[in-house]
Design a protein around this motif. Structure first.
Motif, PDB file in Angstrom:
ATOM      1  N   UNK A  63       0.829  -1.207   0.000  1.00 28.95           N
ATOM      2  CA  UNK A  63       0.000   0.000   0.000  1.00 28.95           C
ATOM      3  C   UNK A  63       0.866   1.260   0.000  1.00 28.95           C
ATOM      4  N   UNK A  64       1.978   1.212   0.709  1.00 22.35           N
ATOM      5  CA  UNK A  64       2.870   2.378   0.769  1.00 22.35           C
ATOM      6  C   UNK A  64       3.418   2.721  -0.618  1.00 22.35           C
ATOM      7  N   UNK A  75       0.136   6.231  -7.151  1.00 27.00           N
ATOM      8  CA  UNK A  75      -1.136   6.898  -7.448  1.00 27.00           C
ATOM      9  C   UNK A  75      -1.034   8.413  -7.268  1.00 27.00           C
ATOM     10  N   UNK A  76      -0.260   8.818  -6.292  1.00 26.79           N
ATOM     11  CA  UNK A  76      -0.061  10.253  -6.073  1.00 26.79           C
ATOM     12  C   UNK A  76       0.580  10.894  -7.305  1.00 26.79           C
ATOM     13  N   UNK A 122     -12.917  16.379 -19.039  1.00 24.78           N
ATOM     14  CA  UNK A 122     -12.108  15.311 -18.433  1.00 24.78           C
ATOM     15  C   UNK A 122     -12.030  15.541 -16.927  1.00 24.78           C
ATOM     16  N   UNK A 123     -11.704  14.480 -16.207  1.00 26.88           N
ATOM     17  CA  UNK A 123     -11.563  14.615 -14.766  1.00 26.88           C
ATOM     18  C   UNK A 123     -10.908  13.396 -14.163  1.00 26.88           C
ATOM     19  N   UNK A 124     -10.655  13.482 -12.861  1.00 26.61           N
ATOM     20  CA  UNK A 124     -10.104  12.350 -12.126  1.00 26.61           C
ATOM     21  C   UNK A 124     -11.281  11.512 -11.641  1.00 26.61           C
ATOM     22  N   UNK A 125     -11.294  10.257 -11.985  1.00 24.47           N
ATOM     23  CA  UNK A 125     -12.457   9.416 -11.687  1.00 24.47           C
ATOM     24  C   UNK A 125     -12.643   9.228 -10.190  1.00 24.47           C
ATOM     25  N   UNK A 126     -13.901   9.094  -9.785  1.00 18.00           N
ATOM     26  CA  UNK A 126     -14.211   8.841  -8.377  1.00 18.00           C
ATOM     27  C   UNK A 126     -13.579   7.534  -7.913  1.00 18.00           C
ATOM     28  N   UNK A 127     -13.535   6.550  -8.828  1.00 15.53           N
ATOM     29  CA  UNK A 127     -12.974   5.238  -8.467  1.00 15.53           C
ATOM     30  C   UNK A 127     -11.487   5.351  -8.136  1.00 15.53           C
ATOM     31  N   UNK A 137      -7.499   7.182  -1.618  1.00 13.77           N
ATOM     32  CA  UNK A 137      -7.792   7.482  -0.211  1.00 13.77           C
ATOM     33  C   UNK A 137      -7.605   6.246   0.657  1.00 13.77           C
ATOM     34  N   UNK A 138      -8.027   5.089   0.138  1.00 14.64           N
ATOM     35  CA  UNK A 138      -7.861   3.844   0.888  1.00 14.64           C
ATOM     36  C   UNK A 138      -6.379   3.535   1.111  1.00 14.64           C
ATOM     37  N   UNK A 139      -5.558   3.777   0.091  1.00 12.91           N
ATOM     38  CA  UNK A 139      -4.131   3.482   0.227  1.00 12.91           C
ATOM     39  C   UNK A 139      -3.459   4.425   1.215  1.00 12.91           C
ATOM     40  N   UNK A 140      -3.941   5.653   1.282  1.00 19.31           N
ATOM     41  CA  UNK A 140      -3.385   6.594   2.269  1.00 19.31           C
ATOM     42  C   UNK A 140      -3.562   6.020   3.672  1.00 19.31           C
TER      43      UNK A 140
END
Length: 364
Positions: free
Chosen positions: A63-64, A70-71, A87-92, A98-101
């Motif tokens: 995860x780290x 992902x960042x 265009x945009x950053x997908x919610x998924x 956020x989960x990986x953080x």
């Protein structure tokens, strides 16, 4: 208007990125897909489904590590998006980021010692050939054992074997010295058609981990393991003969990658090679090494010649890191592959020794 499909070039960028990501290449050295490629919702969805969704895949990087990657992807997207309505950053993607953080908030020492799956992809696009090795790639920096990770010389040798050296492996019996966690042996068994592989190392702890990797890759019927400590173990004790004195397995090739880092070990290594040649006179020993110092490599060459071994270079191109498409490895140190044999005594001569030295001098 329907979103355009991902182009061939886009898929190629994604493929290279995936291979490096699964091999856990440093995020600062990853080859990321361009912003134009990943700003499409199709590309973002594919990346999440195949690389970041831990509910779908068990053998993903830590995860780290995933958080850092992902960042970087989100930064590339932020720069690439000129019209947020188009265009945009997908919610998924943001959900999994956020989960990986949260998941990556671990003690630094624990993350350094964490055993994680590293998936190596062969440098081919025509067929998928992968090996997953559980290793601790950051342990050495914390004073750990060199056997807990896969080193460039092993990846370099594997690249050669899958491209031009398959005949050394296919339908043959292989013995590996200093196998570490087993990457080379497992690759030969899983993808190159080895008939039988004996993986050896001098460390009980490392061999225990290697056995887990054999099981993980489903090659337990072909790959066996044994503890072999150079200069201490006798080959005849490790590989006993049949009651009638014959060998149940006639070994053809020995693989040895990144074992030439300490000249103090060379007498013991040479002793073990001598035992192997005495048992199987026609053995071919493929040695792959990162030449950290010329004096160390020369010491090994001299030791071989002093014992009437023949050592010859295998001339193959070392691909620059930017051109590699699989088994990614550093080229900081010079990489070399040589083949060591033991000619019958009646064929050894000063002239053959001279030609060997001439070839090696041209090589160096």
């Amino acid at each position: 208007m329907a979103e355009p499909a991902i182009s061939y070039e886009g898929w190629r960028q994604i493929d290279i990125f995936m291979r490096k990501y699964l091999q856990m290449i440093d995020p600062l050295e990853l080859t990321y897909p361009s912003g134009e490629v990943i700003k499409s919702s199709a590309a973002q969805s594919w990346l999440v489904d195949n690389l970041f969704d831990r509910s779908r895949w068990q053998r993903l990087p830590t995860a780290r590590y995933s958080y850092r990657v992902m960042k970087a992807l989100i930064h590339i997207l932020t720069v690439a998006i000129s019209d947020p309505e188009e265009d945009g950053i997908s919610d998924k993607l943001m959900y999994h980021f956020t989960k990986e953080i949260v998941t990556s908030q671990k003690d630094d020492l624990a993350s350094v010692q964490e055993k994680c799956p590293v998936t190596y992809s062969a440098p081919r696009f025509d067929v998928a050939q992968t090996v997953t090795i559980f290793e601790t790639p950051h342990l050495l920096a914390s004073g750990g054992d060199t056997g807990h990770r896969t080193w460039p010389a092993a990846l370099y040798l594997a690249s050669y074997l899958c491209r031009g050296g398959k005949d050394y492996i296919e339908n043959r019996s292989i013995l590996e010295l200093g196998a570490g966690l087993g990457f080379l042996s497992i690759f030969c068994a899983r993808h190159l058609g080895a008939k039988h592989v004996l993986m050896t190392d001098g460390s009980d702890a490392v061999m225990a981990l290697a056995q887990e990797n054999v099981k993980e890759n489903g090659v337990g019927q072909v790959v066996k393991t044994a503890i072999l400590r150079w200069g201490e173990s006798y080959v005849d004790d490790i590989i006993p003969r049949e009651q009638n004195g014959t060998d149940s397995t006639q070994y053809d090739v020995v693989l040895a990658a990144d074992i030439l880092y300490d000249p103090k070990d060379f007498p013991a290594l040479i002793s073990t090679l001598e035992q192997l040649f005495r048992r199987w006179p026609h053995l071919e020993v493929l040695v792959s090494t990162a030449v950290r110092t010329e004096s160390t490599f020369k010491s090994f060459v001299d030791a071989c010649l002093d014992n009437y071994f023949r050592i010859l270079p295998i001339a193959i191109r070392v691909e620059p890191e930017k051109e590699q498409i699989g088994f990614f490895h550093s080229t900081f140190d010079r990489l070399r592959i040589c083949i060591v044999t033991k000619p019958p005594e009646d064929t050894s001569s000063d002239s053959s020794l001279g030609s060997t030295i001439d070839m090696l001098e041209k090589w160096t």
